[in-house]
Scaffold this motif. Structure first.
Motif, PDB file in Angstrom:
ATOM      1  N   GLY A  59      -4.912  12.830  -4.920  1.00  8.56           N
ATOM      2  CA  GLY A  59      -3.563  12.733  -5.270  1.00  8.56           C
ATOM      3  C   GLY A  59      -3.016  11.539  -5.771  1.00  8.56           C
ATOM      4  O   GLY A  59      -3.633  10.415  -5.659  1.00  8.56           O
ATOM      5  N   LEU A  60      -2.055  11.475  -6.224  1.00 15.71           N
ATOM      6  CA  LEU A  60      -1.009  10.304  -7.002  1.00 15.71           C
ATOM      7  C   LEU A  60      -0.471   9.667  -5.503  1.00 15.71           C
ATOM      8  O   LEU A  60      -0.530  10.263  -4.512  1.00 15.71           O
ATOM      9  N   PRO A  61      -0.081   8.253  -5.899  1.00 15.57           N
ATOM     10  CA  PRO A  61       0.475   7.541  -4.790  1.00 15.57           C
ATOM     11  C   PRO A  61       1.994   8.307  -4.306  1.00 15.57           C
ATOM     12  O   PRO A  61       2.667   8.704  -4.977  1.00 15.57           O
ATOM     13  N   ASP A  62       2.186   8.073  -3.015  1.00 15.06           N
ATOM     14  CA  ASP A  62       3.421   8.811  -2.301  1.00 15.06           C
ATOM     15  C   ASP A  62       4.248   7.538  -2.422  1.00 15.06           C
ATOM     16  O   ASP A  62       4.384   6.555  -1.959  1.00 15.06           O
ATOM     17  N   LEU A  63       4.997   7.366  -3.626  1.00 15.02           N
ATOM     18  CA  LEU A  63       5.930   6.296  -3.814  1.00 15.02           C
ATOM     19  C   LEU A  63       7.021   6.011  -2.886  1.00 15.02           C
ATOM     20  O   LEU A  63       7.648   5.081  -2.805  1.00 15.02           O
TER      21      LEU A  63
ATOM     22  N   VAL B 154       0.692  -1.367  -0.012  1.00 13.34           N
ATOM     23  CA  VAL B 154      -0.057  -0.038  -0.160  1.00 13.34           C
ATOM     24  C   VAL B 154       0.787   1.327   0.117  1.00 13.34           C
ATOM     25  O   VAL B 154       1.995   1.200   0.306  1.00 13.34           O
ATOM     26  N   ALA B 155       0.337   2.348  -0.367  1.00 13.86           N
ATOM     27  CA  ALA B 155       1.037   3.629  -0.516  1.00 13.86           C
ATOM     28  C   ALA B 155       0.033   4.733   0.055  1.00 13.86           C
ATOM     29  O   ALA B 155      -0.992   4.704  -0.261  1.00 13.86           O
ATOM     30  N   PRO B 156       0.633   5.924   0.833  1.00 13.19           N
ATOM     31  CA  PRO B 156      -0.268   6.882   0.999  1.00 13.19           C
ATOM     32  C   PRO B 156      -0.653   7.773  -0.074  1.00 13.19           C
ATOM     33  O   PRO B 156       0.064   7.395  -1.119  1.00 13.19           O
ATOM     34  N   THR B 157      -1.471   8.766  -0.078  1.00 12.61           N
ATOM     35  CA  THR B 157      -1.913   9.786  -0.947  1.00 12.61           C
ATOM     36  C   THR B 157      -0.936  10.902  -1.149  1.00 12.61           C
ATOM     37  O   THR B 157      -1.136  11.544  -0.130  1.00 12.61           O
ATOM     38  N   LEU B 158      -0.619  11.474  -1.934  1.00  9.62           N
ATOM     39  CA  LEU B 158       0.204  12.662  -2.052  1.00  9.62           C
ATOM     40  C   LEU B 158      -0.755  13.695  -2.175  1.00  9.62           C
ATOM     41  O   LEU B 158      -1.982  13.705  -2.545  1.00  9.62           O
ATOM     42  N   PRO B 159      -0.589  15.036  -1.616  1.00 10.43           N
ATOM     43  CA  PRO B 159      -1.487  16.195  -1.778  1.00 10.43           C
ATOM     44  C   PRO B 159      -1.810  16.514  -3.410  1.00 10.43           C
ATOM     45  O   PRO B 159      -0.959  15.940  -4.051  1.00 10.43           O
ATOM     46  N   ALA B 160      -2.987  17.103  -3.453  1.00  6.73           N
ATOM     47  CA  ALA B 160      -3.411  17.210  -5.006  1.00  6.73           C
ATOM     48  C   ALA B 160      -2.339  18.161  -5.773  1.00  6.73           C
ATOM     49  O   ALA B 160      -2.293  17.972  -6.953  1.00  6.73           O
TER      50      ALA B 160
END
Length: 314
Positions: A221-225, A155-161
């Protein structure tokens, strides 16, 4: 949605799947008496009552299902669906120590212990999310004591928009609260405590504040890789991904296939039911994001990271 995003070169160690460690991404469904989490990571068990003429214990509200399709651009309603996924073991590639990658856990050296285990690598090439629904994976036919076949939860967190707009030019469709209108004076007084216009002692909580943290929309947002995490799960654990949680497609490791019953909502609109991004190594990099899968002689996946292990090493 972009078809691909650049990914850093990182090696992800595997953690033990517990509710405490997974809480920002969803919920773990497990008999509390079977938990192998260290004491400081154990949360209070769900409420429990006798059932079946006192021959069973019923744990209440063990996961949180969300249907947020009323926020979807199409406004098309969704229905609950149950599908069966028959997942074969993934192909892993050999690990070459000379090609060690930086660890996502910073300065921790994943190669600093000689425990006789064999390391292989799983390349994370796709992440997906289901922006308006939770998704629960329930393994079948995998015993509690069977450690020769397990599955990974990546899993990955979500980046700010704002960070995502640099890659897409616009935020993708996603459930976000509508902009608040300028409040009238009457509305401001109506929210006072107590309200001068009703007998309520306090205003009702917002829809979002009523949701469990894992149920709340994650944003567009996109995934926080750089903060991807990987957990290992056994046959006594099911997992619910919170709505909008970025995750890899199911990854079974070991000797046998696993049958999963998957429970979610769907409305048949492709981009509203599932959104995907492909992860490509950054320019000039030979590697992208990989998960370090260490196995013992019985093919059991070993845990290499987590609060308990890090504390022990310090």
């Amino acid at each position: 949605m972009p078809s691909s995003v650049p990914s850093p070169s990182l090696c992800i160690p595997i953690e033990l799947l517990t509710q405490a460690s997974f809480s920002q991404f969803g919920t773990v469904i497990q008999n509390p008496t079977h938990s192998t989490a260290p004491p400081f990571q154990r949360l209070p068990p769900p409420d429990c009552i006798p059932a079946n003429q006192n021959t069973a214990l019923k744990y209440i509200d063990v996961t949180h299902m969300s249907n947020l399709y009323h926020l979807a651009p199409s406004s098309k309603p969704a229905k609950a669906v149950m599908n069966l996924f028959v997942c074969s073991p993934r192909d892993l590639r050999p690990h070459e120590p000379s090609e060690s990658l930086p660890s996502s856990w910073g300065d921790i050296d994943l190669d600093d212990e000689e425990d006789g285990s064999e390391r292989q690598l799983f390349d994370v090439r796709i992440l997906e999310r289901h922006p308006f629904t939770t998704q629960t994976f329930i393994p079948m036919g995998l015993g509690l004591s069977d450690r020769s076949t397990q599955y990974l939860v990546i899993v990955a967190p979500t980046l700010p928009a704002s960070a995502s707009r640099r890659n897409t030019g616009r935020p993708p469709p996603f459930p976000t609260p509508k902009p608040r209108k300028q409040s009238a004076v009457r509305d401001i007084f109506a929210r006072a405590r107590p309200s001068p216009f009703t007998n309520e002692a306090a205003p009702p909580p917002s829809t979002y504040s009523q949701l469990h943290p894992s149920q709340r929309p994650k944003g567009p947002g996109l995934p926080d890789l750089k903060n991807i995490r990987a957990f290992v799960a056994g046959g006594d654990q099911a997992v619910t991904y919170g709505a909008g949680t970025w995750h890899a497609p199911m990854c079974v490791v070991g000797n046998n296939s696993i049958d999963f019953v998957v429970v979610q909502f769907a409305n048949g609109v492709g981009i509203e039911d599932c959104q995907e991004v492909k992860l490509l190594p950054e320019p000039g990099a030979n590697e992208g994001i990989t998960v370090a899968v260490d196995m013992d002689s019985s093919r059991r996946v070993l845990v290499k990271a987590g609060p308990g292990l890090i504390k022990a090493k310090l």
